[in-house]
Design a protein around this motif. Structure first.
Motif, PDB file in Angstrom:
ATOM      1  N   SER A   1       3.015   9.258  13.973  1.00  0.00           N
ATOM      2  CA  SER A   1       3.737   8.664  12.845  1.00  0.00           C
ATOM      3  C   SER A   1       5.156   8.280  13.246  1.00  0.00           C
ATOM      4  CB  SER A   1       3.781   9.635  11.667  1.00  0.00           C
ATOM      5  OG  SER A   1       2.495   9.872  11.184  1.00  0.00           O
TER       6      SER A   1
ATOM      7  N   THR B   1       5.187  15.607  -1.010  1.00  0.00           N
ATOM      8  CA  THR B   1       5.360  14.497  -0.070  1.00  0.00           C
ATOM      9  C   THR B   1       4.712  14.866   1.261  1.00  0.00           C
ATOM     10  OG1 THR B   1       7.481  15.392   0.606  1.00  0.00           O
ATOM     11  CG2 THR B   1       7.523  13.735  -1.119  1.00  0.00           C
TER      12      THR B   1
ATOM     13  N   TRP C   1       2.487   6.479  -6.770  1.00  0.00           N
ATOM     14  CA  TRP C   1       1.404   7.254  -7.380  1.00  0.00           C
ATOM     15  C   TRP C   1       1.606   8.756  -7.131  1.00  0.00           C
ATOM     16  CZ3 TRP C   1      -2.205   6.544 -10.856  1.00  0.00           C
ATOM     17  CH2 TRP C   1      -3.275   7.429 -10.934  1.00  0.00           C
ATOM     18  N   ARG C   2       1.925   9.124  -5.898  1.00  0.00           N
ATOM     19  CA  ARG C   2       2.156  10.543  -5.578  1.00  0.00           C
ATOM     20  C   ARG C   2       3.354  11.084  -6.357  1.00  0.00           C
ATOM     21  NH1 ARG C   2      -0.578  12.390  -1.048  1.00  0.00           N
ATOM     22  NH2 ARG C   2       0.900  14.070  -0.806  1.00  0.00           N
ATOM     23  N   TRP C   3       4.407  10.274  -6.478  1.00  0.00           N
ATOM     24  CA  TRP C   3       5.597  10.711  -7.203  1.00  0.00           C
ATOM     25  C   TRP C   3       5.287  10.873  -8.687  1.00  0.00           C
ATOM     26  CZ3 TRP C   3       8.516   8.266 -11.027  1.00  0.00           C
ATOM     27  CH2 TRP C   3       9.713   8.910 -11.338  1.00  0.00           C
TER      28      TRP C   3
ATOM     29  N   LEU D   1       2.905   1.655  -3.338  1.00  0.00           N
ATOM     30  CA  LEU D   1       2.060   2.086  -4.457  1.00  0.00           C
ATOM     31  C   LEU D   1       1.553   3.507  -4.268  1.00  0.00           C
ATOM     32  CD1 LEU D   1       0.082  -1.182  -5.226  1.00  0.00           C
ATOM     33  CD2 LEU D   1       1.940  -0.146  -6.568  1.00  0.00           C
ATOM     34  N   ARG D   2       1.208   3.861  -3.042  1.00  0.00           N
ATOM     35  CA  ARG D   2       0.768   5.235  -2.785  1.00  0.00           C
ATOM     36  C   ARG D   2       1.898   6.231  -3.037  1.00  0.00           C
ATOM     37  NH1 ARG D   2      -0.715   7.894   2.948  1.00  0.00           N
ATOM     38  NH2 ARG D   2       1.536   7.653   3.090  1.00  0.00           N
ATOM     39  N   GLY D   3       3.095   5.881  -2.564  1.00  0.00           N
ATOM     40  CA  GLY D   3       4.237   6.761  -2.797  1.00  0.00           C
ATOM     41  C   GLY D   3       4.581   6.879  -4.268  1.00  0.00           C
TER      42      GLY D   3
ATOM     43  N   PHE E   1       0.818  -1.204   0.000  1.00  0.00           N
ATOM     44  CA  PHE E   1       0.000   0.000   0.000  1.00  0.00           C
ATOM     45  C   PHE E   1       0.856   1.261   0.000  1.00  0.00           C
ATOM     46  CE2 PHE E   1      -1.792   3.439   2.590  1.00  0.00           C
ATOM     47  CZ  PHE E   1      -2.863   3.814   1.778  1.00  0.00           C
ATOM     48  N   PHE E   2       1.834   1.324   0.917  1.00  0.00           N
ATOM     49  CA  PHE E   2       2.651   2.525   1.019  1.00  0.00           C
ATOM     50  C   PHE E   2       3.557   2.723  -0.198  1.00  0.00           C
ATOM     51  CE2 PHE E   2       1.503   2.304   5.560  1.00  0.00           C
ATOM     52  CZ  PHE E   2       1.042   3.605   5.706  1.00  0.00           C
TER      53      PHE E   2
ATOM     54  N   ARG F   1       2.942  15.061  -6.828  1.00  0.00           N
ATOM     55  CA  ARG F   1       2.261  15.627  -5.660  1.00  0.00           C
ATOM     56  C   ARG F   1       3.261  15.796  -4.527  1.00  0.00           C
ATOM     57  NH1 ARG F   1      -3.345  12.252  -5.791  1.00  0.00           N
ATOM     58  NH2 ARG F   1      -4.180  13.287  -7.624  1.00  0.00           N
TER      59      ARG F   1
END
Length: 142
Positions: A111, A103, A95-97, A91-93, A88-89, A101
């Motif tokens: 956290s 960070t 996708w954002r990159w 793929l999310r990272g 998850f993390f 978008r």
């Protein structure tokens, strides 16, 4: 709305990374890690004879690709538990990159606590799976 050339190149590179991951999964599906010189050996295990926290993770992933969940758990229960979270993390990272978008803010508060807890769990798992008596011996990759 048009994307910038930089965003387009990030999307192309990110897509190439996803394709490379898919090809890697196909290779791992077709070629089991046991007795195969295709995959690197754990240098920590080779030098010390102890199992690191990641020992058995490739064999765990191979078993998962064949939908053998019990075998995957025997190879590396921590990898089995952490794979969905890590996926998850990652793929999310990615996708954002790819979409350029911003960070998320640096680790603070809860956290930071979670990051420290994860490191402690990973290191603790590496220690506990090397203890010479049951039930800890069950954590070593079989």
């Amino acid at each position: 709305m048009k994307g910038s050339p930089r965003t387009a190149s990030r999307i192309a590179l990110g897509s190439a990374l996803l394709v490379a991951m898919l090809v890697g999964a196909i290779v791992l599906y077709q070629h089991p890690p046991e007795g195969n010189g295709l995959y690197p050996q754990c240098m920590f295990h080779r030098l010390t004879g102890w199992h690191c926290s990641g020992c058995g993770a490739t064999r765990c992933l191979h078993a998962l690709l064949h939908l053998r969940f019990e075998e995957a758990a025997r190879k590396n229960i921590l990898a089995l538990a952490g794979l969905p979270i890590l996926g998850f993390f990652l793929l999310r990272g990615l996708w954002r990159w790819m979409l350029n978008r911003p960070t998320p803010p640096p680790l603070k508060g809860p956290s930071r606590f979670m990051a420290i807890a994860i490191v402690v769990v990973i290191l603790g798992f590496g220690v506990v799976r090397n203890l010479p008596w049951p039930p800890f011996t069950w954590l070593a990759p079989h």
